[in-house]
Write a protein that holds these residues in place. Structure first.
Motif, PDB file in Angstrom:
ATOM      1  N   ALA A  46      10.123  15.975 -10.711  1.00  0.00           N
ATOM      2  CA  ALA A  46       9.638  14.609 -10.864  1.00  0.00           C
ATOM      3  C   ALA A  46       8.255  14.478 -10.237  1.00  0.00           C
ATOM      4  O   ALA A  46       7.999  15.064  -9.185  1.00  0.00           O
ATOM      5  N   PRO A  47       7.347  13.750 -10.847  1.00  0.00           N
ATOM      6  CA  PRO A  47       6.016  13.573 -10.263  1.00  0.00           C
ATOM      7  C   PRO A  47       6.084  12.777  -8.967  1.00  0.00           C
ATOM      8  O   PRO A  47       6.885  11.853  -8.834  1.00  0.00           O
ATOM      9  N   ASP A  48       5.247  13.135  -8.017  1.00  0.00           N
ATOM     10  CA  ASP A  48       5.206  12.450  -6.731  1.00  0.00           C
ATOM     11  C   ASP A  48       4.320  11.211  -6.845  1.00  0.00           C
ATOM     12  O   ASP A  48       3.101  11.313  -6.979  1.00  0.00           O
ATOM     13  N   ILE A  49       4.927  10.030  -6.810  1.00  0.00           N
ATOM     14  CA  ILE A  49       4.172   8.779  -6.846  1.00  0.00           C
ATOM     15  C   ILE A  49       4.550   7.937  -5.629  1.00  0.00           C
ATOM     16  O   ILE A  49       4.811   6.733  -5.735  1.00  0.00           O
ATOM     17  N   GLY A  50       4.548   8.584  -4.479  1.00  0.00           N
ATOM     18  CA  GLY A  50       4.910   7.921  -3.238  1.00  0.00           C
ATOM     19  C   GLY A  50       3.981   6.793  -2.854  1.00  0.00           C
ATOM     20  O   GLY A  50       4.326   5.984  -1.987  1.00  0.00           O
ATOM     21  N   PHE A  51       2.793   6.706  -3.487  1.00  0.00           N
ATOM     22  CA  PHE A  51       1.865   5.612  -3.188  1.00  0.00           C
ATOM     23  C   PHE A  51       2.300   4.294  -3.824  1.00  0.00           C
ATOM     24  O   PHE A  51       1.734   3.237  -3.536  1.00  0.00           O
ATOM     25  N   SER A 101       5.282   6.164 -17.379  1.00  0.00           N
ATOM     26  CA  SER A 101       4.439   5.521 -16.369  1.00  0.00           C
ATOM     27  C   SER A 101       4.320   6.384 -15.126  1.00  0.00           C
ATOM     28  O   SER A 101       3.250   6.439 -14.496  1.00  0.00           O
ATOM     29  N   ARG A 102       5.373   7.087 -14.772  1.00  0.00           N
ATOM     30  CA  ARG A 102       5.334   7.934 -13.579  1.00  0.00           C
ATOM     31  C   ARG A 102       4.308   9.065 -13.717  1.00  0.00           C
ATOM     32  O   ARG A 102       3.531   9.327 -12.804  1.00  0.00           O
ATOM     33  N   VAL A 103       4.328   9.743 -14.861  1.00  0.00           N
ATOM     34  CA  VAL A 103       3.384  10.853 -15.027  1.00  0.00           C
ATOM     35  C   VAL A 103       1.954  10.335 -15.153  1.00  0.00           C
ATOM     36  O   VAL A 103       1.003  10.965 -14.681  1.00  0.00           O
ATOM     37  N   ALA A 118      -3.362   9.868 -12.556  1.00  0.00           N
ATOM     38  CA  ALA A 118      -4.392   8.891 -12.204  1.00  0.00           C
ATOM     39  C   ALA A 118      -4.685   8.949 -10.707  1.00  0.00           C
ATOM     40  O   ALA A 118      -5.840   8.977 -10.281  1.00  0.00           O
ATOM     41  N   HIS A 119      -3.638   8.985  -9.915  1.00  0.00           N
ATOM     42  CA  HIS A 119      -3.787   9.023  -8.456  1.00  0.00           C
ATOM     43  C   HIS A 119      -4.493  10.303  -8.009  1.00  0.00           C
ATOM     44  O   HIS A 119      -5.251  10.290  -7.026  1.00  0.00           O
TER      45      HIS A 119
END
Length: 245
Positions: A23-28, A41-43, A48-49
């Motif tokens: 899973a992509p890391d979107i901890g922000f 949206s996660r990827v 983007a981040h």
């Protein structure tokens, strides 16, 4: 259609493969929002981040199908007489990712969302370039994310490959310059098919052809080799300028 030729200054770029199992890391993103997000949206948020700095950044988001899978689930719920979640509805729009991204960053910069069939990524690159040249002092972030449509829609011509790509356009051009060309077919009677003339030797290198625009562009970004995608009415070329090789 006359040929179009433009050069993008690439400050950073990132990608997320369709075949990724992690899973992509979107901890922000805040947990209460994160758990409601789709894979698409996660990827998109992940790549983007990877590319942004602390500065305000204009965003061009591109996707052929967007949140079509979420929309399809909503339609199925309506058909079955089940209630529709307001959150699911609000996150089903094409530009949902840009809203989430801007809120997370506290960034009120302009954001655009583009969908143009099989040529979505190519025209998004053109839109990002146009926005950047209009205001070169302000960076532009191009984010492309897509996934195949739900099987309920049947076979789709030139179907997309899943995954995501982000490119930050900036004057620093730390990664180099990406040369983009949109050429009409030779049999186009409107005057298309004229060759774009460039002076760098990289333009003479043979270009490998790919089934989707995202595959072609990613091949160019990763390998530094030219790549081509041919659509119904035009051919798209991407290559690094020889100074970036």
């Amino acid at each position: 259609m006359p040929d179009l030729h433009w050069i993008i200054p690439v400050a950073r770029w990132s990608s997320w493969p369709a075949a990724a199992t992690a899973a992509p890391d979107i901890g922000f993103i805040e947990p209460i929002v994160r758990r409601r997000l789709s894979t698409l949206s996660r990827v998109a948020l992940k790549v983007a981040h990877d590319c942004v700095t602390q500065d305000d950044i204009r965003v061009v988001f591109a996707s052929r199908h967007g949140e079509l899978r979420r929309t399809t689930d909503i339609l199925r719920a309506i058909s079955a007489g089940e209630p529709v979640s307001p959150t699911a509805f609000s996150l089903s729009v094409l530009n949902a990712m840009t809203g989430v991204f801007g809120i997370a960053r506290g960034d009120r910069s302009a954001a655009s969302a583009i969908s143009a069939g099989a040529e979505t990524l190519g025209y998004a690159l053109l839109e990002a370039y146009a926005q950047y040249t209009a205001q070169p002092g302000s960076p532009v972030l191009l984010v492309y994310a897509d996934e195949p449509a739900d099987p309920a829609y049947g076979a789709i011509e030139d179907e997309v490959q899943g995954g995501a790509i982000a490119i930050l356009l900036g004057g620093e051009a730390a990664m180099g310059q990406l040369v983009c060309t949109l050429a009409g077919h030779p049999d186009n009677t409107s005057g298309a098919g004229k060759t774009s003339h460039t002076t760098d030797a990289a333009a003479a290198l043979p270009a490998e052809s790919f089934a989707t625009q995202s595959q072609a562009l990613l091949h160019c970004l990763e390998t530094g080799k030219p790549a081509v995608w041919q659509g119904a009415g035009a051919t798209w070329h991407w290559r690094w300028h020889e100074r970036a090789a």
